[in-house]
Design a protein around this motif. Structure first.
Motif, PDB file in Angstrom:
ATOM      1  N   ALA A 136      -2.517 -14.798   1.535  1.00  0.00           N
ATOM      2  CA  ALA A 136      -1.603 -14.674   0.406  1.00  0.00           C
ATOM      3  C   ALA A 136      -0.221 -14.458   0.963  1.00  0.00           C
ATOM      4  N   GLY A 137       0.813 -14.733   0.168  1.00  0.00           N
ATOM      5  CA  GLY A 137       2.164 -14.603   0.687  1.00  0.00           C
ATOM      6  C   GLY A 137       3.082 -13.880  -0.275  1.00  0.00           C
ATOM      7  N   ILE A 138       4.003 -13.105   0.276  1.00  0.00           N
ATOM      8  CA  ILE A 138       5.042 -12.474  -0.525  1.00  0.00           C
ATOM      9  C   ILE A 138       6.278 -13.370  -0.528  1.00  0.00           C
ATOM     10  N   THR A 176      -2.830   5.369  19.030  1.00  0.00           N
ATOM     11  CA  THR A 176      -3.848   4.345  18.789  1.00  0.00           C
ATOM     12  C   THR A 176      -5.181   5.015  18.474  1.00  0.00           C
ATOM     13  N   ALA A 177      -5.852   4.488  17.450  1.00  0.00           N
ATOM     14  CA  ALA A 177      -7.133   5.063  17.038  1.00  0.00           C
ATOM     15  C   ALA A 177      -8.033   3.949  16.517  1.00  0.00           C
ATOM     16  N   PRO A 178      -9.356   4.118  16.635  1.00  0.00           N
ATOM     17  CA  PRO A 178     -10.281   3.108  16.104  1.00  0.00           C
ATOM     18  C   PRO A 178     -10.311   3.123  14.578  1.00  0.00           C
ATOM     19  N   ARG A 179     -10.474   1.947  13.976  1.00  0.00           N
ATOM     20  CA  ARG A 179     -10.573   1.836  12.525  1.00  0.00           C
ATOM     21  C   ARG A 179     -11.798   0.997  12.178  1.00  0.00           C
ATOM     22  N   ARG A 180     -12.389   1.296  11.030  1.00  0.00           N
ATOM     23  CA  ARG A 180     -13.536   0.547  10.513  1.00  0.00           C
ATOM     24  C   ARG A 180     -13.213   0.184   9.068  1.00  0.00           C
ATOM     25  N   VAL A 181     -13.126  -1.121   8.772  1.00  0.00           N
ATOM     26  CA  VAL A 181     -12.609  -1.540   7.475  1.00  0.00           C
ATOM     27  C   VAL A 181     -13.457  -2.664   6.878  1.00  0.00           C
ATOM     28  N   GLU A 182     -13.241  -2.858   5.565  1.00  0.00           N
ATOM     29  CA  GLU A 182     -13.767  -4.012   4.846  1.00  0.00           C
ATOM     30  C   GLU A 182     -12.584  -4.946   4.575  1.00  0.00           C
ATOM     31  N   PRO A 183     -12.401  -5.990   5.367  1.00  0.00           N
ATOM     32  CA  PRO A 183     -11.230  -6.872   5.211  1.00  0.00           C
ATOM     33  C   PRO A 183     -11.279  -7.623   3.880  1.00  0.00           C
ATOM     34  N   GLN A 184     -10.118  -7.776   3.252  1.00  0.00           N
ATOM     35  CA  GLN A 184     -10.042  -8.469   1.971  1.00  0.00           C
ATOM     36  C   GLN A 184      -9.097  -9.665   1.992  1.00  0.00           C
ATOM     37  N   HIS A 185      -7.870  -9.482   2.498  1.00  0.00           N
ATOM     38  CA  HIS A 185      -6.880 -10.557   2.457  1.00  0.00           C
ATOM     39  C   HIS A 185      -5.940 -10.460   3.647  1.00  0.00           C
ATOM     40  N   LEU A 192       6.287 -10.875   9.383  1.00  0.00           N
ATOM     41  CA  LEU A 192       5.118 -10.107   9.797  1.00  0.00           C
ATOM     42  C   LEU A 192       3.893 -10.487   8.974  1.00  0.00           C
ATOM     43  N   TRP A 193       2.718 -10.361   9.616  1.00  0.00           N
ATOM     44  CA  TRP A 193       1.431 -10.534   8.942  1.00  0.00           C
ATOM     45  C   TRP A 193       0.790  -9.168   8.734  1.00  0.00           C
ATOM     46  N   TYR A 194       0.058  -9.035   7.620  1.00  0.00           N
ATOM     47  CA  TYR A 194      -0.654  -7.803   7.306  1.00  0.00           C
ATOM     48  C   TYR A 194      -2.095  -8.125   6.918  1.00  0.00           C
ATOM     49  N   LEU A 195      -2.993  -7.233   7.307  1.00  0.00           N
ATOM     50  CA  LEU A 195      -4.376  -7.272   6.837  1.00  0.00           C
ATOM     51  C   LEU A 195      -4.510  -6.237   5.732  1.00  0.00           C
ATOM     52  N   LEU A 196      -4.950  -6.687   4.561  1.00  0.00           N
ATOM     53  CA  LEU A 196      -5.246  -5.782   3.453  1.00  0.00           C
ATOM     54  C   LEU A 196      -6.745  -5.510   3.467  1.00  0.00           C
ATOM     55  N   ALA A 197      -7.118  -4.251   3.598  1.00  0.00           N
ATOM     56  CA  ALA A 197      -8.532  -3.910   3.773  1.00  0.00           C
ATOM     57  C   ALA A 197      -8.822  -2.549   3.159  1.00  0.00           C
ATOM     58  N   HIS A 198     -10.107  -2.298   2.910  1.00  0.00           N
ATOM     59  CA  HIS A 198     -10.540  -0.978   2.450  1.00  0.00           C
ATOM     60  C   HIS A 198     -11.051  -0.208   3.659  1.00  0.00           C
ATOM     61  N   ASP A 199     -10.389   0.901   3.970  1.00  0.00           N
ATOM     62  CA  ASP A 199     -10.748   1.722   5.127  1.00  0.00           C
ATOM     63  C   ASP A 199     -11.957   2.571   4.756  1.00  0.00           C
ATOM     64  N   LEU A 210      -0.641  -7.012  11.835  1.00  0.00           N
ATOM     65  CA  LEU A 210      -1.472  -7.713  12.806  1.00  0.00           C
ATOM     66  C   LEU A 210      -1.001  -7.511  14.232  1.00  0.00           C
ATOM     67  N   ASP A 211       0.312  -7.317  14.421  1.00  0.00           N
ATOM     68  CA  ASP A 211       0.795  -7.137  15.787  1.00  0.00           C
ATOM     69  C   ASP A 211       0.431  -5.775  16.356  1.00  0.00           C
ATOM     70  N   ARG A 212      -0.186  -4.901  15.540  1.00  0.00           N
ATOM     71  CA  ARG A 212      -0.631  -3.597  16.019  1.00  0.00           C
ATOM     72  C   ARG A 212      -2.157  -3.512  16.108  1.00  0.00           C
ATOM     73  N   ILE A 213      -2.840  -4.616  15.802  1.00  0.00           N
ATOM     74  CA  ILE A 213      -4.306  -4.653  15.870  1.00  0.00           C
ATOM     75  C   ILE A 213      -4.735  -5.203  17.223  1.00  0.00           C
ATOM     76  N   THR A 214      -5.670  -4.504  17.887  1.00  0.00           N
ATOM     77  CA  THR A 214      -6.237  -4.985  19.146  1.00  0.00           C
ATOM     78  C   THR A 214      -7.750  -4.814  19.102  1.00  0.00           C
ATOM     79  N   SER A 215      -8.418  -5.608  19.916  1.00  0.00           N
ATOM     80  CA  SER A 215      -9.878  -5.545  20.089  1.00  0.00           C
ATOM     81  C   SER A 215     -10.641  -5.622  18.766  1.00  0.00           C
ATOM     82  N   PRO A 216     -10.357  -6.625  17.922  1.00  0.00           N
ATOM     83  CA  PRO A 216     -11.128  -6.760  16.686  1.00  0.00           C
ATOM     84  C   PRO A 216     -12.569  -7.154  16.989  1.00  0.00           C
ATOM     85  N   SER A 217     -13.517  -6.551  16.275  1.00  0.00           N
ATOM     86  CA  SER A 217     -14.929  -6.810  16.544  1.00  0.00           C
ATOM     87  C   SER A 217     -15.720  -6.860  15.234  1.00  0.00           C
TER      88      SER A 217
END
Length: 327
Positions: A136-138, A176-185, A192-199, A210-217
């Motif tokens: 989606a775009g702003i 930096t800290a680990p996160r566990r999310v349900e990605p939506q958009h 800049l790009w953003y991930l919208l998710a439920h933490d 997105l430029d602050r996200i590393t090691s997605p699994s």
């Protein structure tokens, strides 16, 4: 030689977009004269001839006839060669067609890209579709936001499949800290790009740069889709961005109606507040001094500014450089 190989071999984005448009034009009419194609593409007849030769080198069957009545046409009854794209190039096509164009390619070239997507291999078509349904775009900058194609692909698949995802995230303070999310958009705003998710750990909706996200699994675990408050991912991210704390404060009092300013600065739509029928406030606060300067430079009406000292210093330095360059 495939179209993507030519891109890798050094074709510029302008040349690539022009050749895509040329290919689209050749498919819309039985025959084109060189001068007609040159007029449509806004180039010289000589450039058209070079582009036709490139298409032939790539295996596209373009016939030509010499003389006053001569022209160019795709050979009848010939199947166009398939596109052989690697994963990053499939992502690039998805980004160019997902929301009106992220890299400034003209509308006609975008239509050509849509046609070319129809002959993508099935494996790559899945990646393109995943991105198109997740983005989606702003508001789009002329050059478009930048992101790692591999990361975009991973996140797009997770959004499409509602798959739990883990990653390491670096905050604006540098921790930096680990996160566990349900990605939506996936949402793009400015550059800049953003991930919208439920933490899942915080049980709340969050946005992640997105430029602050590393090691997605991906975890392999799928969950039911959630209903986003308001239903509009772009508006949701815009509202969160406008309410987020920023490093540098800059608020402009603009002497123009809010609707007038909003129509010309769509990426700040939620940060424009009317004062009266002729005046509005524009909150240009940001973590980046450069983005603040760019936002204020984009205002098309007179304004006064209430800003932090470091913002004023940066703007003065930028203005002095501009004056020096134009003196």
């Amino acid at each position: 030689m495939s179209f993507d190989s030519a891109i890798v071999d050094g074709m510029t984005s302008d040349t690539t977009g022009r050749m895509l448009r040329l290919l689209s034009l050749l498919q819309t009419r039985r025959e084109w004269s060189g001068s007609d194609l040159a007029d449509r593409l806004q180039v010289t007849v000589r450039t058209v001839r070079r582009d036709i030769d490139r298409l032939r080198d790539l295996g596209y069957p373009v016939d030509s006839a010499r003389g006053h009545a001569g022209g160019y046409r795709l050979a009848a009854g010939t199947v166009l060669p398939p596109l052989l794209l690697d994963d990053d190039e499939a992502v690039a096509i998805a980004l160019r067609t997902a929301a009106g164009g992220l890299t400034g390619i003209e509308e006609t070239a975008l239509r050509a890209l849509v046609k070319l997507e129809q002959v993508l291999p099935r494996r790559l078509r899945g990646q393109v579709t995943a991105l198109q349904t997740s983005i989606a775009g702003i508001a789009w900058e002329p050059r478009g936001p930048r992101a790692d194609p591999a990361l975009l692909t991973t996140l797009a698949f997770a959004c499409r499949d509602h798959e739990l995802l883990t990653f390491d995230y670096t905050t604006r303070t540098g921790t930096t800290a680990p996160r566990r999310v349900e990605p939506q958009h996936l949402v793009a705003s400015g550059d800049l790009w953003y991930l919208l998710a439920h933490d899942t750990d915080r049980d709340d909706w969050r946005i992640f740069r997105l430029d602050r996200i590393t090691s997605p699994s991906p975890t392999g675990r799928r969950v039911p889709a959630r209903n986003l408050p308001g239903g509009d991912p772009a508006a949701f991210v815009a509202a969160r961005l406008s309410a987020a704390p920023v490093r540098h404060r800059a608020v402009a009092t603009v002497y123009a109606p809010a609707d007038h300013v909003r129509a010309r600065t769509r990426n700040l739509a939620t940060r424009i507040r009317p004062v009266d029928e002729r005046t509005c406030l524009v909150d240009a606060s940001d973590d980046s001094l450069t983005r603040i300067a760019r936002t204020l430079a984009g205002l098309t009406a007179e304004y006064t500014l209430d800003a932090d000292p470091d913002v004023l210093d940066h703007l003065r330095a930028t203005a002095h450089r501009t004056l020096h360059a134009t003196s």
